[in-house]
Design a protein around this motif. Structure first.
Motif, PDB file in Angstrom:
ATOM      1  N   TRP A   1       0.817  -1.212   0.000  1.00 17.75           N
ATOM      2  CA  TRP A   1       0.000   0.000   0.000  1.00 17.75           C
ATOM      3  C   TRP A   1       0.847   1.257   0.000  1.00 17.75           C
ATOM      4  O   TRP A   1       0.451   2.278  -0.589  1.00 17.75           O
ATOM      5  CB  TRP A   1      -0.980  -0.036   1.167  1.00 17.75           C
ATOM      6  CG  TRP A   1      -2.046  -1.052   0.916  1.00 17.75           C
ATOM      7  CD1 TRP A   1      -2.172  -2.279   1.490  1.00 17.75           C
ATOM      8  CD2 TRP A   1      -3.098  -0.953  -0.053  1.00 17.75           C
ATOM      9  NE1 TRP A   1      -3.240  -2.945   0.942  1.00 17.75           N
ATOM     10  CE2 TRP A   1      -3.831  -2.162   0.000  1.00 17.75           C
ATOM     11  CE3 TRP A   1      -3.491   0.048  -0.945  1.00 17.75           C
ATOM     12  CZ2 TRP A   1      -4.937  -2.397  -0.810  1.00 17.75           C
ATOM     13  CZ3 TRP A   1      -4.597  -0.192  -1.755  1.00 17.75           C
ATOM     14  CH2 TRP A   1      -5.299  -1.399  -1.681  1.00 17.75           C
TER      15      TRP A   1
ATOM     16  N   TRP B   1      -3.887   4.035  -6.335  1.00 15.87           N
ATOM     17  CA  TRP B   1      -5.100   3.642  -5.619  1.00 15.87           C
ATOM     18  C   TRP B   1      -5.998   4.850  -5.383  1.00 15.87           C
ATOM     19  O   TRP B   1      -7.212   4.787  -5.609  1.00 15.87           O
ATOM     20  CB  TRP B   1      -4.753   2.985  -4.294  1.00 15.87           C
ATOM     21  CG  TRP B   1      -5.962   2.601  -3.505  1.00 15.87           C
ATOM     22  CD1 TRP B   1      -6.476   3.220  -2.407  1.00 15.87           C
ATOM     23  CD2 TRP B   1      -6.851   1.515  -3.800  1.00 15.87           C
ATOM     24  NE1 TRP B   1      -7.624   2.591  -1.985  1.00 15.87           N
ATOM     25  CE2 TRP B   1      -7.877   1.542  -2.819  1.00 15.87           C
ATOM     26  CE3 TRP B   1      -6.874   0.522  -4.775  1.00 15.87           C
ATOM     27  CZ2 TRP B   1      -8.908   0.605  -2.803  1.00 15.87           C
ATOM     28  CZ3 TRP B   1      -7.910  -0.401  -4.750  1.00 15.87           C
ATOM     29  CH2 TRP B   1      -8.907  -0.351  -3.778  1.00 15.87           C
TER      30      TRP B   1
ATOM     31  N   GLY C   1      -7.965   4.045   4.229  1.00 17.21           N
ATOM     32  CA  GLY C   1      -7.397   4.378   2.925  1.00 17.21           C
ATOM     33  C   GLY C   1      -7.386   5.870   2.678  1.00 17.21           C
ATOM     34  O   GLY C   1      -7.013   6.663   3.550  1.00 17.21           O
TER      35      GLY C   1
ATOM     36  N   SER D   1     -10.626  -3.941   4.317  1.00 19.60           N
ATOM     37  CA  SER D   1      -9.359  -3.495   4.896  1.00 19.60           C
ATOM     38  C   SER D   1      -8.742  -4.524   5.841  1.00 19.60           C
ATOM     39  O   SER D   1      -7.777  -4.209   6.539  1.00 19.60           O
ATOM     40  CB  SER D   1      -9.572  -2.170   5.654  1.00 19.60           C
ATOM     41  OG  SER D   1     -10.518  -2.312   6.698  1.00 19.60           O
TER      42      SER D   1
END
Length: 228
Positions: A12, A19, A57, A123
């Motif tokens: 990530w 993203w 996020g 998540s």
């Protein structure tokens, strides 16, 4: 297995920019057409005044809830994602960097009270890190609080690799070439998910299985409340 947990964070950190772009441009059809509305509807059923978004996020869910008058706090382990979430300023919600293994202590340092609802929306990818989230949940919710998890439906997501718990290789299939090094993820059967809730004094009260127009299952949402 701690290395695999670290690879999730590394992934990530490497993919914050692409993203954020696909989320803000609505470039993931399953989310735009099905799962975004599904989690918002599930949350709305409980009419919470305060929501903790774990693994927020770039913050889209917090922003949507704030537009509906819900007080929100979004936490994520990736500082760059929190920075993206904070770009919207007033009205976007509050955001903070917090690792899953430090949820309870992290929120105590932020001097945050307990929440009426906590949500994990796609998540929960790890093994031990997910256990850490569940361990913290009873300390983060008010006595009649609610915990919602939306994740890939295990029956669909097993991908022919056998219906048993275990680490799986990740993939960015369907995404652009700008996405790098997909994260591994820990597969759980539906019964394992239920056991995870039970072991942490969370009683599953509802199971939602969102589908698209063709009837294809897109996800599962597990709704649970603190058990006495």
């Amino acid at each position: 297995m701690q290395t695999l947990e670290s690879e999730i964070i590394d992934c990530w950190e490497k993919n914050v920019t692409p993203w954020t772009k696909v989320i803000r441009e609505g470039a993931i059809p399953s989310r735009v057409n099905v799962t975004n509305a599904a989690i918002l509807d599930a949350i709305s059923r409980f009419q919470p005044r305060s929501v903790l978004d774990i693994g927020c996020g770039e913050g889209w869910l917090c922003r949507e809830l704030r537009h509906r008058g819900v007080e929100t706090l979004g936490v994520d382990a990736v500082p760059e994602l929190i920075a993206q979430a904070q770009q919207f300023g007033a009205g976007a919600g509050d955001f903070a960097v917090c690792h899953y293994q430090d949820l309870h202590n992290g929120l105590a340092r932020l001097k945050r009270e307990r929440f009426e609802l906590a949500v994990c929306n796609f998540s929960l990818l790890g093994e031990y890190s997910v256990e850490a989230v569940f361990q913290a949940i009873p300390e983060l919710l008010v006595p009649d609080g609610v915990f919602l998890v939306q994740t890939l439906h295990p029956v669909v997501a097993s991908g022919g690799q056998g219906y048993q718990d275990g680490w799986r290789t990740g993939s960015w299939q369907g995404f652009g070439p700008e996405f790098k090094d997909p994260a591994p993820w820990y597969f759980r059967t539906l019964s394992s998910w239920f056991d995870l809730f039970r072991r942490h004094h969370l009683e599953v009260t509802r199971l939602i299985e969102p589908t698209d127009e063709s009837g294809q299952i897109m996800s599962v949402i597990i709704c649970a409340e603190l058990s006495a």
